[in-house]
Design a protein around this motif. Structure first.
Motif, PDB file in Angstrom:
ATOM      1  N   THR A  21      23.179  57.767  81.274  1.00  0.00           N
ATOM      2  CA  THR A  21      24.262  58.206  80.390  1.00  0.00           C
ATOM      3  C   THR A  21      23.753  59.034  79.216  1.00  0.00           C
ATOM      4  O   THR A  21      24.549  59.619  78.477  1.00  0.00           O
ATOM      5  CB  THR A  21      25.016  56.988  79.833  1.00  0.00           C
ATOM      6  N   GLY A  22      22.433  59.097  79.022  1.00  0.00           N
ATOM      7  CA  GLY A  22      21.863  59.866  77.915  1.00  0.00           C
ATOM      8  C   GLY A  22      21.369  61.233  78.350  1.00  0.00           C
ATOM      9  O   GLY A  22      21.716  61.728  79.428  1.00  0.00           O
ATOM     10  N   GLY A  39      20.480  58.740  73.421  1.00  0.00           N
ATOM     11  CA  GLY A  39      21.331  57.819  74.171  1.00  0.00           C
ATOM     12  C   GLY A  39      22.290  57.081  73.262  1.00  0.00           C
ATOM     13  O   GLY A  39      22.365  57.355  72.048  1.00  0.00           O
ATOM     14  N   TYR A  40      23.029  56.132  73.871  1.00  0.00           N
ATOM     15  CA  TYR A  40      23.995  55.330  73.121  1.00  0.00           C
ATOM     16  C   TYR A  40      23.726  53.857  73.386  1.00  0.00           C
ATOM     17  O   TYR A  40      23.417  53.449  74.512  1.00  0.00           O
ATOM     18  CB  TYR A  40      25.428  55.666  73.553  1.00  0.00           C
ATOM     19  N   ARG A  45      24.701  56.192  68.520  1.00  0.00           N
ATOM     20  CA  ARG A  45      23.772  57.162  69.100  1.00  0.00           C
ATOM     21  C   ARG A  45      22.369  56.925  68.536  1.00  0.00           C
ATOM     22  O   ARG A  45      22.196  56.606  67.363  1.00  0.00           O
ATOM     23  CB  ARG A  45      24.228  58.589  68.763  1.00  0.00           C
ATOM     24  N   LYS A  69      20.341  62.095  86.848  1.00  0.00           N
ATOM     25  CA  LYS A  69      21.529  62.398  86.055  1.00  0.00           C
ATOM     26  C   LYS A  69      22.597  63.075  86.919  1.00  0.00           C
ATOM     27  O   LYS A  69      23.779  62.744  86.848  1.00  0.00           O
ATOM     28  CB  LYS A  69      21.137  63.312  84.897  1.00  0.00           C
TER      29      LYS A  69
END
Length: 365
Positions: A21-22, A39-40, A45, A69
């Motif tokens: 997801t990053g 990333g989160y 963040r 990804k």
């Protein structure tokens, strides 16, 4: 599409340090380029240093991440399409928990998702729509054979740490029989994650926690009949994020096991509602499998019926709770398949001739 997603999820590689997801980006520092990862986590963040851009190993890792990804993006598109087509999915919190446990290795170590979350997975496996009323749950149950937990010579990270990655309020629930061990973990809102193990031994083991070396410090609650349920599980996918690869019981064993469980709810104060849900889920799967998968359904019923008097008593009780139409579908599945010994329905609990009218109100047919 569901089958393709299942294979993609199984093949996916996940790096805990750099989730899909990053993203990676280059930054200049004093004339040199460096890779950083953005990333989160917990809604915030963050940026994480990776290494110098000229390092060939770092470059290869970034290139591999791009492939991962791209695959994650495609898997996420497939999940969205399957959800739009009417297949069920967990709520975001439950999905995040399942994903965290998956990435920690619980299904790689042959854990099996059971209960209503597993039931959700049968929509894609069987190609059926599942009524929303029978998909709601406030817990997650994961089962593992004790022999597997001992023999794999591997373990999850501390399971409480894994759960707290999703919700920091998770706490151990000390077991009633031994407060030093925990088979369950609960968060502030009451969501329960519980680990289970088949009890195939003496009755004295029932109700006592079983040490499970592969479960990251968690013990497991022994349960009767669970060995039948989690024998020969199959791969499926929870429709969350880019898909969460899980192991679930085969649907025919799930259906038969739910009829057994429904009969054993009598001692539970909330047993009536739970038993109704058990029977409803069993009936839905019987309807889905009776035509094209009748051999599997018949073999599962006959195997359970052959296991002895206690099994037959529970099966007869559960069977008596099915609506006539589903009762007849199961009888016809057995009549058409018959198992390896070609049993007739009346030989395995369905009354004379297997006719749906031969029933009792409060007992077995």
């Amino acid at each position: 599409m569901f089958a393709d997603l299942e294979q993609r999820c199984l093949d996916a590689e996940f790096d805990a340090a750099f989730p899909a997801t990053g993203s990676f980006s280059k930054k200049e520092r004093k004339g040199r380029a460096y890779w950083y990862f953005q990333g989160y986590e917990d809604g915030h963040r963050y940026s994480r240093y990776v290494g110098p851009a000229e390092d060939p190993e770092i470059a290869a890792r970034v290139e591999r991440f791009r492939d991962l990804k791209a695959d994650f993006t495609e898997r996420r598109r497939m999940v969205s399409a399957l959800k739009a087509a009417g297949l069920p999915s967990p709520d975001a919190f439950t999905g995040d928990l399942a994903e965290a446990l998956w990435q920690a290795g619980v299904f790689r170590l042959r854990g099996v998702l059971v209960g209503t979350l597993a039931f959700q997975c049968y929509a894609g496996l069987l190609g059926v729509r599942l009524p929303a009323a029978h998909l709601r749950t406030g817990d997650m149950d994961i089962a593992q054979f004790h022999s597997v937990s001992i023999s794999v010579e591997d373990s999850l990270p501390p399971v409480l740490d894994v759960l707290r990655q999703v919700d920091a309020s998770f706490q151990e629930v000390p077991h009633q029989a031994d407060a030093r061990q925990a088979t369950a973990f609960r968060n502030r809102k009451g969501f329960l994650v519980e680990f289970l193990v088949p009890n195939t031994g003496k009755d004295e083991y029932q109700g006592k926690p079983t040490a499970m070396p592969a479960l990251g410090g968690a013990a497991a609650q022994p349960l009767r009949f669970l060995d039948f349920l989690i024998h020969t599980p199959v791969r499926s996918v929870l429709l969350h994020a880019g898909g969460v690869s899980v192991r679930v019981p085969v649907p025919e064993r799930y259906a038969v096991h739910k009829l057994i469980v429904a009969a054993r709810r009598r001692a539970d104060p909330n047993g009536r509602l739970k038993a109704d849900k058990d029977v409803a889920q069993a009936g839905i799967l019987i309807e889905a499998m009776a035509r094209r998968h009748h051999h599997d359904l018949a073999d599962a019923w006959i195997e359970a019926w052959s296991r002895g008097p206690k099994w037959r008593e529970a099966l007869a009780d559960g069977l008596s709770r099915l609506p006539d139409s589903q009762w007849e579908m199961l009888a016809n599945a057995i009549r058409r398949a018959g198992g390896s010994q070609k049993q007739k329905p009346e030989d395995v609990g369905f009354g004379k001739g297997g006719e749906p009218g031969v029933r009792q109100e409060d007992g077995g047919p």
